[in-house]
Design a protein around this motif. Structure first.
Motif, mmCIF file in Angstrom:
data_model
loop_
_atom_site.group_PDB
_atom_site.id
_atom_site.type_symbol
_atom_site.label_atom_id
_atom_site.label_comp_id
_atom_site.label_asym_id
_atom_site.label_seq_id
_atom_site.Cartn_x
_atom_site.Cartn_y
_atom_site.Cartn_z
ATOM 1 N N ALA A 58 0.931 -1.305 -0.013
ATOM 2 C CA ALA A 58 -0.009 0.034 -0.094
ATOM 3 C C ALA A 58 0.896 1.226 0.003
ATOM 4 O O ALA A 58 0.704 2.120 -0.673
ATOM 5 N N ARG A 59 1.958 1.073 0.823
ATOM 6 C CA ARG A 59 2.896 2.265 0.765
ATOM 7 C C ARG A 59 3.406 2.808 -0.640
ATOM 8 O O ARG A 59 3.598 3.735 -0.917
ATOM 9 N N PHE A 60 3.859 1.537 -1.149
ATOM 10 C CA PHE A 60 4.660 1.769 -2.489
ATOM 11 C C PHE A 60 3.790 1.998 -3.496
ATOM 12 O O PHE A 60 4.078 3.068 -4.185
ATOM 13 N N TYR A 61 2.520 1.736 -3.704
ATOM 14 C CA TYR A 61 1.634 2.155 -4.557
ATOM 15 C C TYR A 61 0.650 3.040 -4.076
ATOM 16 O O TYR A 61 0.060 3.530 -4.970
ATOM 17 N N ASP A 62 0.940 3.898 -2.900
ATOM 18 C CA ASP A 62 0.163 4.918 -2.587
ATOM 19 C C ASP A 62 -1.385 4.887 -2.564
ATOM 20 O O ASP A 62 -2.068 5.704 -3.134
ATOM 21 N N LEU A 63 -1.873 3.571 -1.906
ATOM 22 C CA LEU A 63 -3.312 3.180 -2.279
ATOM 23 C C LEU A 63 -3.696 3.024 -0.727
ATOM 24 O O LEU A 63 -2.921 2.970 0.108
ATOM 25 N N PRO A 64 -5.096 3.368 -0.604
ATOM 26 C CA PRO A 64 -5.473 2.964 0.833
ATOM 27 C C PRO A 64 -5.702 1.680 1.161
ATOM 28 O O PRO A 64 -5.550 0.647 0.301
ATOM 29 N N ARG A 65 -5.400 1.364 2.577
ATOM 30 C CA ARG A 65 -5.197 0.067 3.000
ATOM 31 C C ARG A 65 -6.480 -0.342 3.716
ATOM 32 O O ARG A 65 -6.862 0.536 4.704
ATOM 33 N N THR A 66 -7.053 -1.552 3.390
ATOM 34 C CA THR A 66 -8.425 -2.011 4.098
ATOM 35 C C THR A 66 -7.790 -3.027 4.832
ATOM 36 O O THR A 66 -7.247 -4.102 4.432
ATOM 37 N N THR A 67 -8.537 -3.533 6.249
ATOM 38 C CA THR A 67 -8.413 -4.415 6.953
ATOM 39 C C THR A 67 -9.651 -5.316 6.959
ATOM 40 O O THR A 67 -10.465 -5.310 6.278
ATOM 41 N N LEU A 68 -9.321 -6.537 7.490
ATOM 42 C CA LEU A 68 -10.418 -7.765 7.640
ATOM 43 C C LEU A 68 -11.544 -7.163 8.212
ATOM 44 O O LEU A 68 -12.637 -7.610 7.365
#
Length: 561
Positions: A58-68
């Protein structure tokens, strides 16, 4: 794999010092059809958890991170997609509260999957990053719910195929693969000979046979029990759709620097399928008679037997008593360029260069008896039969020994003397047995005391009162006995490794005279002891007195006569 994915791989490998190992596995150079498989391999060889790896993506692609928890609470759109597509691509589609289509994906460089989702939704989709494990978990839950809500008439036609496909996909997923690999590697580290995986009503129980005794170990956590069994069946080349009949298979895996052969046996039970996996290291070191643990007198008898030009030598004992190791060691001693050696085994546990070894396959008619008949036309000097199980095999083996071959084989009997009436029961005529049988070796395996922590003490009256068998086997008051203590090296058990206890019955003239159709093992045993045979009890007692094992171990594996 596109340029962005390659950039991520290079960046991640630099950050985690994985470049050489990852490149060695061929994930970058393979030109895989989808980037997901490359990133999945990258995660599997990394030391990061699934969540930590997703954070890095997520950090590398600069995208939102979603959790379970967020995925579970979302409005699933999984029913609009192929189950196989979602599992293989590690994708979970859902809608936001405002109706916006969103795709949670483990590898955002997989543009083909994102475009496919946009086509299904009929609109552009937002992309978020989730871990491989979280996506697999939410898909298990949501696809199961969707399946239960389908029309029953349609489900009755397709549910079985869907279940099998889903199970195969789940068993090939990273969480299950990693869990099963960890179980195998743990078994190798603990020196286990077998892994037992047993289902209960709600979970799996895993036990490992270490130094001959079963020990419970932690079960694979966070993965469905049936997926573990399915993964093992896939590795062994078995049919995962067949859950009603026993199945046997084989596989090979690499742990640390050694290759391990596995023999897998699947058995249906009340609460699912159980699996027993026999671990057979391919590199077991040099086989030598000295390592078996014979006392000097018995070792001399064994070496004398190996000079015989023909006849039959039988090794007896229960399953797991080391008979195969003894035979393999004898074969390695006999293995010379001047001798032709053939074996028929089930399975082939030791591969010995220079010996023609065959695997029995009863399903196609290759039994011990049929192989033996073929062997005598191959001009052999030595023949080894894995086990005499029936009258046909016994007759062919006896006649092979009678016609000038040295025949080595095994039987399941409690003592060496009991092998004689057992062969007679199988229909071998007494006069043939007197002519061909040269010796019987009976054996058991006992655990060796750990050299670092074993402790000696004097035998007391209290010991004999608690267990009178101490006196029955010949131990005396005040005599030094050694006992287990437990330390880090032996895992707290006090034992590490195993050795054999033996008795060798030689066919002297006195013993041969007792071989007739009414022979009983007790009479043969008495004559053999009178002629100098060392019984297993005496052999074990000698090893107990020198601190190799404990008296409790001798009593555990032998019977006081």
């Amino acid at each position: 794999m596109d340029r962005t994915a390659q950039d991520f791989v290079a960046h991640f490998c630099r950050e985690n010092a994985l470049a050489a190992e990852f490149a060695g596995r061929g994930a970058v150079a393979a030109g895989a059809a989808d980037a997901d498989r490359g990133l999945r391999k990258l995660w599997e060889i990394s030391e990061l958890s699934a969540s930590e790896f997703a954070d890095a993506v997520a950090r590398f692609y600069d995208l939102p991170r979603t959790t379970l928890p967020e995925l579970i609470a979302a409005q699933s759109q999984a029913h609009r997609f192929s189950r196989r597509f979602l599992r293989e691509m590690a994708v979970f589609p859902y809608q936001s509260a405002t109706g916006e289509p969103i795709v949670a994906i483990a590898d955002p460089s997989d543009h083909a999957s994102i475009r496919a989702a946009a086509i299904v939704f009929g609109a552009a989709v937002s992309t978020q990053v989730a871990s491989f494990e979280d996506i697999a978990t939410v898909l298990d839950q949501r696809l199961g719910e969707d399946h239960n809500s389908e029309d029953e008439s349609v489900a009755s036609i397709s549910s079985q195929d869907d279940d099998i496909d889903n199970l195969r996909d789940l068993a090939s997923g990273a969480p299950v693969v990693r869990a099963v690999n960890d179980l195998f590697e743990s078994a190798v580290e603990l020196r286990a000979s077998d892994i037992h995986i047993e289902p209960t009503r709600t979970a799996l129980i895993a036990r490992m046979r270490i130094d001959g005794l079963l020990r419970t170990v932690p079960t694979p956590a966070g993965v469905p029990p049936q997926a573990v069994i399915s993964r093992i069946k896939i590795l062994a080349g078995l049919n995962i759709a067949e859950r009603r009949l026993p199945q046997d298979g084989a596989a090979r895996f690499r742990a640390a620097r050694s290759e391990i052969d596995m023999r897998v046996a699947i058995m249906p039970t009340q609460h699912g399928e159980s699996a027993v996996i026999r671990l057979l290291p391919r590199d077991r070191g040099l086989l030598s008679i000295e390592k078996l643990g014979f006392l000097p007198g018995d070792e001399g008898k064994l070496r004398g037997m190996l000079t015989l030009p023909h006849g039959m030598i039988v090794v007896t004992g229960p399953t797991g008593s080391g008979k195969t190791t003894t035979l393999a060691t004898v074969l390695s001693v006999l293995n010379q360029p001047t001798r032709k050696i053939l074996t028929i085994e089930d399975p082939v546990e030791y591969e010995i260069p220079g010996i023609c070894q065959s695997q029995a396959k009863p399903s196609i008619g290759l039994t011990f008896a049929t192989a033996l008949r073929a062997f005598v036309r191959q001009d052999p000097d030595v023949i080894m039969v894995g086990e005499i199980r029936d009258a046909e095999t016994a007759h062919v083996a006896i006649h092979a020994a009678l016609t000038g071959h040295l025949v080595l084989t095994t039987l399941h009997t409690e003592t060496a003397a009991a092998a004689v009436p057992r062969l007679l029961d199988l229909g071998v005529e007494a006069f043939l047995l007197r002519s061909t049988l040269r010796a019987v070796i009976a054996q058991r395996l006992v655990r060796q005391l750990c050299d670092r922590c074993k402790a000696g003490r004097a035998l007391t009256e209290a010991d004999i009162e608690v267990d009178p068998r101490y006196a029955a086997i010949g131990l005396k008051l005040g005599e030094t006995i050694f006992e287990p203590v437990g330390c880090e090296r032996c895992g707290g058990t006090g034992y590490r490794g195993r050795c054999g206890v033996f008795e060798i019955l030689e066919m002297s003239e006195d013993v041969r005279q007792l071989i007739d159709q009414q022979s009983d093992w007790a009479s043969i045993d008495k004559v053999a002891v009178r002629n100098g045979m060392t019984t297993m009890i005496d052999d074990g007692l000698a090893k107990c007195r020198c601190g190799m094992t404990s008296a409790a171990e001798i009593l555990r594996v032998t019977t006081v006569r």
